[in-house]
Design a protein around this motif. Sequence first.
Motif, PDB file in Angstrom:
ATOM      1  N   ALA A  21       0.849  -1.190   0.000  1.00  0.00           N
ATOM      2  CA  ALA A  21       0.000   0.000   0.000  1.00  0.00           C
ATOM      3  C   ALA A  21       0.882   1.235   0.000  1.00  0.00           C
ATOM      4  N   PHE A  22       0.393   2.289  -0.637  1.00  0.00           N
ATOM      5  CA  PHE A  22       1.131   3.543  -0.718  1.00  0.00           C
ATOM      6  C   PHE A  22       0.245   4.674  -0.244  1.00  0.00           C
ATOM      7  N   TYR A  23       0.701   5.409   0.753  1.00  0.00           N
ATOM      8  CA  TYR A  23      -0.041   6.537   1.318  1.00  0.00           C
ATOM      9  C   TYR A  23       0.691   7.822   0.961  1.00  0.00           C
ATOM     10  N   LEU A  24      -0.057   8.770   0.421  1.00  0.00           N
ATOM     11  CA  LEU A  24       0.534  10.052   0.052  1.00  0.00           C
ATOM     12  C   LEU A  24      -0.244  11.154   0.748  1.00  0.00           C
ATOM     13  N   GLY A  25       0.429  11.893   1.631  1.00  0.00           N
ATOM     14  CA  GLY A  25      -0.257  12.938   2.374  1.00  0.00           C
ATOM     15  C   GLY A  25       0.728  13.862   3.060  1.00  0.00           C
ATOM     16  N   LYS A  26       0.181  14.894   3.686  1.00  0.00           N
ATOM     17  CA  LYS A  26       1.027  15.888   4.346  1.00  0.00           C
ATOM     18  C   LYS A  26       1.643  15.352   5.630  1.00  0.00           C
ATOM     19  N   VAL A  27       0.808  14.762   6.461  1.00  0.00           N
ATOM     20  CA  VAL A  27       1.264  14.299   7.775  1.00  0.00           C
ATOM     21  C   VAL A  27       0.749  12.900   8.029  1.00  0.00           C
ATOM     22  N   HIS A  39       4.192  -3.721   3.284  1.00  0.00           N
ATOM     23  CA  HIS A  39       5.064  -2.600   2.952  1.00  0.00           C
ATOM     24  C   HIS A  39       4.214  -1.370   2.667  1.00  0.00           C
ATOM     25  N   HIS A  40       4.680  -0.205   3.111  1.00  0.00           N
ATOM     26  CA  HIS A  40       4.010   1.032   2.756  1.00  0.00           C
ATOM     27  C   HIS A  40       5.025   2.164   2.719  1.00  0.00           C
ATOM     28  N   TYR A  41       4.686   3.179   1.999  1.00  0.00           N
ATOM     29  CA  TYR A  41       5.534   4.351   1.883  1.00  0.00           C
ATOM     30  C   TYR A  41       4.676   5.579   2.137  1.00  0.00           C
ATOM     31  N   ILE A  52       7.499  17.745   5.391  1.00  0.00           N
ATOM     32  CA  ILE A  52       7.551  16.498   4.634  1.00  0.00           C
ATOM     33  C   ILE A  52       7.478  15.307   5.574  1.00  0.00           C
ATOM     34  N   PHE A  53       6.624  14.364   5.218  1.00  0.00           N
ATOM     35  CA  PHE A  53       6.493  13.109   5.959  1.00  0.00           C
ATOM     36  C   PHE A  53       6.897  11.982   5.022  1.00  0.00           C
ATOM     37  N   GLY A  54       7.978  11.289   5.341  1.00  0.00           N
ATOM     38  CA  GLY A  54       8.432  10.192   4.507  1.00  0.00           C
ATOM     39  C   GLY A  54       9.335  10.656   3.389  1.00  0.00           C
TER      40      GLY A  54
END
Length: 199
Positions: A21-27, A39-41, A52-54
């Motif tokens: 899974a891939f999570y894209l966000g601010k925090v 696995h996730h990023y 930036i987070f990650g």
Amino acid sequence: MQDRQLLDLEVMLSRFSVRRAFYLGKVKKAYFERVSAVHHYAASGFIYDAQIFGASFNADNWPFANKSFNLIVLDNVLLNPNDLHKILMEAIRVLSDDGCLIVVQYKKNQGTAIPFRYVNKEIKSEGLHKIESHYYDVFNVKDFNKWLPCLLPESFSCEYIASFSKQVIPLSPLFSGATEMVKLPGKYAIGMNKVLKVK
């Protein structure tokens, strides 16, 4: 994010048990840990007004191979019209053929808003299908601009959750390839891509 929106999102995410899974966000959000994936990023390299987070990378050049993820969550990142196409095209590129893309929007960027119809049109043009959608705009009698998102959410809402898939999962083999309902002599049948003989 409204409480109802957060609850709906957690319910939606609870349905998935994916490999990547891939999570894209601010925090980092509370529900992030609830994404069942080995696995996730996380990244927000192209969101300039947030910490930036990650990982960090350009909106139009994600450092992942094609079809890398079974689940992609875009959390309030579609705030810049100039980045909309680039972000969605990269998300679709790295989404696996059996994967799901979830778009979560809940905050407008200094008065700039991207209505759902533009996001849906962009994703639909790439062959993805909308699975589920919820809208959360608050009706305000004194503010005419808030009427349209509540009356016509599919077209004007800027606060929503929507999920998309590259595949359409039919209810049964009969519905596979269905196009429209057609009337046959004495019976109704699903219009198919191939000719069916109805006795």
